[in-house]
Scaffold this active site. Structure first.
Site, mmCIF file in Angstrom:
data_model
loop_
_atom_site.group_PDB
_atom_site.id
_atom_site.type_symbol
_atom_site.label_atom_id
_atom_site.label_comp_id
_atom_site.label_asym_id
_atom_site.label_seq_id
_atom_site.Cartn_x
_atom_site.Cartn_y
_atom_site.Cartn_z
ATOM 1 N N CYS A 182 -5.742 3.976 8.131
ATOM 2 C CA CYS A 182 -5.729 3.694 6.737
ATOM 3 C C CYS A 182 -6.239 2.635 6.158
ATOM 4 O O CYS A 182 -6.567 1.612 7.001
ATOM 5 C CB CYS A 182 -4.032 3.755 6.576
ATOM 6 S SG CYS A 182 -3.198 2.776 7.771
ATOM 7 N N GLU A 206 1.888 0.615 -2.232
ATOM 8 C CA GLU A 206 0.777 1.508 -2.102
ATOM 9 C C GLU A 206 0.720 2.602 -2.841
ATOM 10 O O GLU A 206 1.617 3.319 -3.016
ATOM 11 C CB GLU A 206 0.072 1.737 -0.723
ATOM 12 C CG GLU A 206 -0.117 0.423 0.122
ATOM 13 C CD GLU A 206 -0.749 0.795 1.558
ATOM 14 O OE1 GLU A 206 -1.571 -0.108 1.571
ATOM 15 O OE2 GLU A 206 -0.465 1.819 1.963
#
Length: 176
Positions: free
Chosen positions: A62, A110
Site C-alpha cells: 500500500c 484515505e
C-alpha cells in the site's frame, strides 16, 4: 527526504507533506494491492523503521500515489519498490474511503483505489528491507480467522478491508 502526497485541504486537492497529512488526519489518496495465488494472499509484515504501524502485518502493499500518477501505475511501481515483484497486472477492484487511528497521534484518512493481481508459482518476491520485514502466503480463510483472533497484529486498514469490503475486493474467495 520530504515526500509529498495528494491530499485535500479545505476541499481542494493539493500536494501535502506525507507526515503532515497523517498528523492532521487529512483526507488523501492511496493505493492498496492484494496479490493472490489461488486462495492465498501475499501478506507483508511492515518494517520496524516505518513511522507508523511498524511490525504489523498488512496487505501485499500500500502507498500514496505521486502527484498526477495514475493509481494503476502507482500499484505496479509499489509492487516493485516494496517487494521486487514485476510482471503482474493489477486489476482495479474497489474504491473506498476510511479513517483510522494508526497510533502515535497519526491518522490515516484515505481515499483508496484497491487492486488485485493474480500470481502463479513462478512469482519471485524480493522484499525491500526498508519497507518489509517478512512476507507470507496466507489462505484467505486463515487470514480472516487470524485477524479476528489477533487484530492487534494487523494494520487498521487491513481489518477495515476484511470487515467492510471483503466481498468487493476478494469476490468468490470471500463468499466461500
Amino acid at each position: 527526504m520530504t515526500i509529498m502526497i495528494p491530499a485535500w485541504v479545505n476541499g481542494t486537492l493539493t500536494s501535502v507533506e506525507k507526515l503532515e497529512a497523517h498528523v492532521k488526519g487529512l483526507r488523501h489518496k492511496a493505493v492498496s494491492v492484494f496479490v493472490l495465488k489461488g486462495d492465498a494472499v501475499l501478506m507483508q509484515q511492515r518494517a520496524m523503521c516505518k513511522y507508523h504501524t511498524p511490525g504489523l502485518w498488512t496487505n501485499t502493499c500500500c502507498t500514496h500515489p505521486e502527484w498526477d500518477e495514475a493509481p494503476e501505475v502507482c500499484a505496479i511501481r509499489r509492487l516493485d519498490e516494496e517487494l521486487g515483484v514485476r510482471g503482474l497486472i493489477p486489476q482495479h477492484r474497489h474504491h473506498l474511503e476510511y479513517r483510522a487511528d494508526v497510533g502515535g497521534g497519526l491518522i490515516e484518512h484515505e481515499v483508496v483505489d484497491v487492486f488485485v493481481a493474480e500470481a502463479d508459482e513462478t512469482l519471485v518476491v524480493l522484499p525491500n528491507p526498508d519497507e518489509v520485514m517478512a512476507v507470507e502466503w496466507v489462505h484467505f480463510d486463515d487470514l480472516v480467522d487470524q485477524v479476528a483472533q489477533h487484530p492487534d497484529r494487523y494494520t487498521p486498514w487491513l481489518r477495515i478491508y476484511l470487515r467492510d469490503h471483503a466481498a468487493t475486493i476478494f469476490g468468490e474467495l470471500a463468499l466461500l
